[in-house]
Design a protein around this motif. Structure first.
Motif, short mmCIF file in Angstrom:
data_model
loop_
_atom_site.label_atom_id
_atom_site.label_comp_id
_atom_site.label_asym_id
_atom_site.label_seq_id
_atom_site.Cartn_x
_atom_site.Cartn_y
_atom_site.Cartn_z
N LYS A 1 0.89 -1.23 0.06
CA LYS A 1 0.12 0.08 0.33
C LYS A 1 1.01 1.25 0.32
CE LYS A 1 -4.52 2.58 0.59
NZ LYS A 1 -3.22 3.70 0.41
N GLN A 2 2.19 1.75 0.50
CA GLN A 2 2.58 2.21 1.12
C GLN A 2 3.53 2.88 -0.49
OE1 GLN A 2 6.46 2.23 3.63
NE2 GLN A 2 6.46 4.48 3.25
N LEU A 3 3.79 1.62 -1.12
CA LEU A 3 4.66 1.37 -2.35
C LEU A 3 3.90 2.05 -2.99
CD1 LEU A 3 6.73 1.15 -4.52
CD2 LEU A 3 6.42 -0.72 -4.91
N THR A 4 2.42 1.41 -3.53
CA THR A 4 1.13 2.02 -4.11
C THR A 4 0.74 3.48 -4.74
OG1 THR A 4 -0.14 0.17 -4.36
CG2 THR A 4 -1.34 1.44 -4.99
N ASP A 5 0.59 4.07 -3.11
CA ASP A 5 0.28 5.61 -2.74
C ASP A 5 1.40 6.62 -3.00
OD1 ASP A 5 -1.77 5.40 -1.73
OD2 ASP A 5 -1.01 4.67 0.23
N TRP A 6 2.68 6.25 -3.38
CA TRP A 6 4.16 6.43 -3.86
C TRP A 6 3.41 6.96 -5.21
CZ3 TRP A 6 7.76 4.50 -7.30
CH2 TRP A 6 8.26 5.95 -7.34
N GLU A 7 3.60 5.57 -5.92
CA GLU A 7 3.50 5.90 -7.12
C GLU A 7 2.57 6.59 -7.97
OE1 GLU A 7 4.97 0.94 -8.42
OE2 GLU A 7 3.49 1.88 -8.62
N LYS A 32 -15.98 11.76 -22.00
CA LYS A 32 -14.95 10.28 -21.33
C LYS A 32 -14.87 9.91 -19.55
CE LYS A 32 -10.48 8.06 -22.63
NZ LYS A 32 -10.77 6.60 -22.97
N VAL A 33 -14.56 9.37 -19.60
CA VAL A 33 -14.70 9.07 -17.53
C VAL A 33 -12.74 8.15 -17.84
CG1 VAL A 33 -14.99 7.69 -15.57
CG2 VAL A 33 -16.63 8.62 -17.65
N VAL A 34 -12.36 8.58 -17.40
CA VAL A 34 -11.08 7.75 -16.91
C VAL A 34 -10.61 7.79 -15.18
CG1 VAL A 34 -8.54 8.02 -17.45
CG2 VAL A 34 -10.22 8.89 -18.38
N ASP A 35 -10.37 6.66 -14.61
CA ASP A 35 -9.95 6.24 -13.49
C ASP A 35 -8.61 5.46 -13.40
OD1 ASP A 35 -13.06 6.41 -12.22
OD2 ASP A 35 -13.36 4.02 -13.11
N VAL A 36 -8.08 6.12 -12.77
CA VAL A 36 -6.80 6.03 -12.04
C VAL A 36 -6.61 5.59 -10.51
CG1 VAL A 36 -4.51 7.01 -12.76
CG2 VAL A 36 -5.86 7.63 -13.91
N GLY A 37 -6.65 4.06 -9.83
CA GLY A 37 -6.17 4.35 -8.93
C GLY A 37 -7.88 4.46 -8.37
N GLU A 38 -7.75 4.83 -7.15
CA GLU A 38 -8.83 5.27 -6.36
C GLU A 38 -9.49 6.74 -6.84
OE1 GLU A 38 -7.70 5.19 -2.45
OE2 GLU A 38 -8.04 2.84 -2.63
N ILE A 260 -2.82 2.65 -23.87
CA ILE A 260 -2.70 3.57 -22.78
C ILE A 260 -3.10 2.44 -21.43
CG2 ILE A 260 -4.20 5.71 -21.61
CD1 ILE A 260 -4.44 6.73 -24.27
N THR A 261 -1.95 2.46 -20.21
CA THR A 261 -2.25 1.90 -18.92
C THR A 261 -2.27 2.53 -17.89
OG1 THR A 261 -0.10 0.25 -20.55
CG2 THR A 261 -0.58 -0.03 -17.70
N LEU A 262 -3.21 2.07 -17.24
CA LEU A 262 -3.26 2.61 -15.74
C LEU A 262 -3.63 1.74 -14.61
CD1 LEU A 262 -6.40 5.14 -17.54
CD2 LEU A 262 -4.25 6.22 -16.55
N PRO A 263 -2.97 2.39 -13.64
CA PRO A 263 -2.77 1.04 -12.45
C PRO A 263 -4.89 1.26 -12.11
CG PRO A 263 -2.03 3.41 -11.57
CD PRO A 263 -1.62 3.44 -12.90
N THR A 264 -5.43 0.61 -11.20
CA THR A 264 -6.03 0.75 -10.49
C THR A 264 -6.03 0.56 -8.87
OG1 THR A 264 -6.03 -2.31 -10.65
CG2 THR A 264 -7.07 -0.67 -12.47
N ARG A 269 -3.80 -5.50 -10.40
CA ARG A 269 -4.85 -5.30 -11.53
C ARG A 269 -4.92 -3.84 -12.70
NH1 ARG A 269 -8.02 -8.99 -14.58
NH2 ARG A 269 -7.58 -10.54 -12.57
N THR A 270 -4.11 -4.10 -13.45
CA THR A 270 -4.50 -2.82 -14.45
C THR A 270 -4.80 -2.39 -15.50
OG1 THR A 270 -2.05 -3.38 -14.15
CG2 THR A 270 -2.41 -1.99 -16.20
#
Length: 370
Positions: A1-7, A32-38, A260-264, A269-270
């Protein structure tokens, strides 16, 4: 979680990242709706002012305003209490009450700090103090100046949900070493031995295949007209660029496909969007529309087949890395093939230096072909 938040903070808040194509918002009313992480964003095309980007949260109670892409949209309506916004983000109505005009002026959707475009792609940056996108691109615009990428025609698009971290999807694109093992059809068209570095200054990784090999496939040079202004070498070459951190661009002599690659919200999960765009004037003279569309469909099927093979490889790599982590195993890099991976890792570590107090990681020139 810490690494994900940092990214998220380092690359998707403070940095520029790609979210879509201008062709997806070509007309007034496109959304267009774009979700990136939270996080979630709404991209709109109002009647005036170009593409806009807003945070996908209502100013009343914070509910998600939009849940899907749409066209011919007149207004954005929050499904919770029907607060209504214009496509420029301004608040239009708060039914059934009537808000004073001076109050409505301060309750529009919150805009993203920066929106910019390059090569038909839309980029966002959430940092109000961010340097311009041109600083990230470096000399890439000069490399692509003979390609009329802003005039491309969107042919088709496919979405993927990949069971792996977003960085592995990027690494896979810049790893041409795996082509023979994973992509038998692609290896006949784009030989590993014909891959060469095409790198310069800027936050990108670049290489080319020159020449491509006509092999009876849908990407053969005779199937379409090439870009009108490219030189003789470029008419038989494929260019590959990854603009850090999250968009991969393949430029064929007649077309472009992008990833186009986005974190979820899940680290493994990408979300990935594959788009195929055709060069202006790609249709051969005298060719009917049905024949041209059939050839474009065949090219789309080919690039999707390649990407389907990649998804299987990426997910297998994610599974294997879990095993490797438990054994404290470290990879063995081969400079001839793995220099793009090294460059990408250096970019990741450069972003870590402020948050994690590590020394800046620079590219090891011994691992970089010239």
């Amino acid at each position: 979680k810490q690494l994900t938040d940092w990214e998220m903070k380092s690359f998707f808040v403070k940095g520029w990242f790609a979210v879509g194509h201008t062709a997806e918002l070509a007309k007034h009313g496109d959304v267009k709706v774009v979700d990136v992480g939270e996080q979630s964003f709404i991209l709109t095309r109002p009647r005036k002012g170009g593409i806009r980007a807003f945070y996908n949260a209502c100013r009343h109670r914070g509910a998600r305003v939009c849940s899907k892409n749409t066209s011919n949209c007149k207004q954005l309506v929050c499904p919770y209490h029907w607060w209504t916004y214009r496509l420029d983000g301004s608040l239009k109505a708060t039914p059934p009450v009537v808000s004073p005009p001076e109050k409505k002026e301060t309750l529009g959707l919150v805009p993203v700090a920066h929106v910019d475009t390059f090569a038909g792609l839309i980029f966002l940056n959430q940092d109000p103090d961010a340097a311009p996108l041109s600083d990230t691109l470096g000399d890439l615009p000069q490399k692509l100046q003979r390609y009329d990428l802003d005039g491309m025609n969107m042919h088709d698009m496919k979405e993927y949900s990949i069971g792996a971290n977003w960085k592995l999807a990027i690494e896979n694109f810049i790893d041409f070493y795996h082509i023979n093992a994973v992509h038998p059809a692609l290896s006949e068209f784009s030989c590993v031995s014909n891959h060469m570095a095409y790198q310069g200054s800027g936050d990108y990784i670049g290489f080319v295949t020159s020449p491509l090999t006509d092999c009876g496939g849908p990407g053969d040079s005779g199937n379409f007209n090439s870009w009108q202004r490219v030189n003789k070498t470029e008419k038989s070459a494929a260019l590959f660029f990854t603009i850090f951190p999250n968009v991969c661009i393949t430029i064929y002599p007649h077309s472009v496909y992008t990833l186009i690659t986005l974190p979820t919200s899940e680290p493994t999960r990408t979300y990935e969007q594959l788009s195929l765009l055709m060069a202006p004037g790609a249709k051969l003279e005298g060719e009917d529309e049905a024949t041209y569309k059939g050839k474009c469909d065949a090219l789309m099927e080919f690039v999707c087949q390649v990407n389907d093979e990649d998804v299987a490889a990426i997910e297998n790599l994610q599974r294997g890395m879990r095993v490797a982590r438990q054994t404290n195993m470290h990879g063995q890099f081969l400079p001839e093939y793995d220099w793009p991976i090294h460059r990408f890792h250096a970019m990741i570590l450069n972003g870590m230096k402020d948050e994690w107090r590590i020394h800046q990681k620079r590219v090891d020139e011994k691992l970089f072909p010239r």
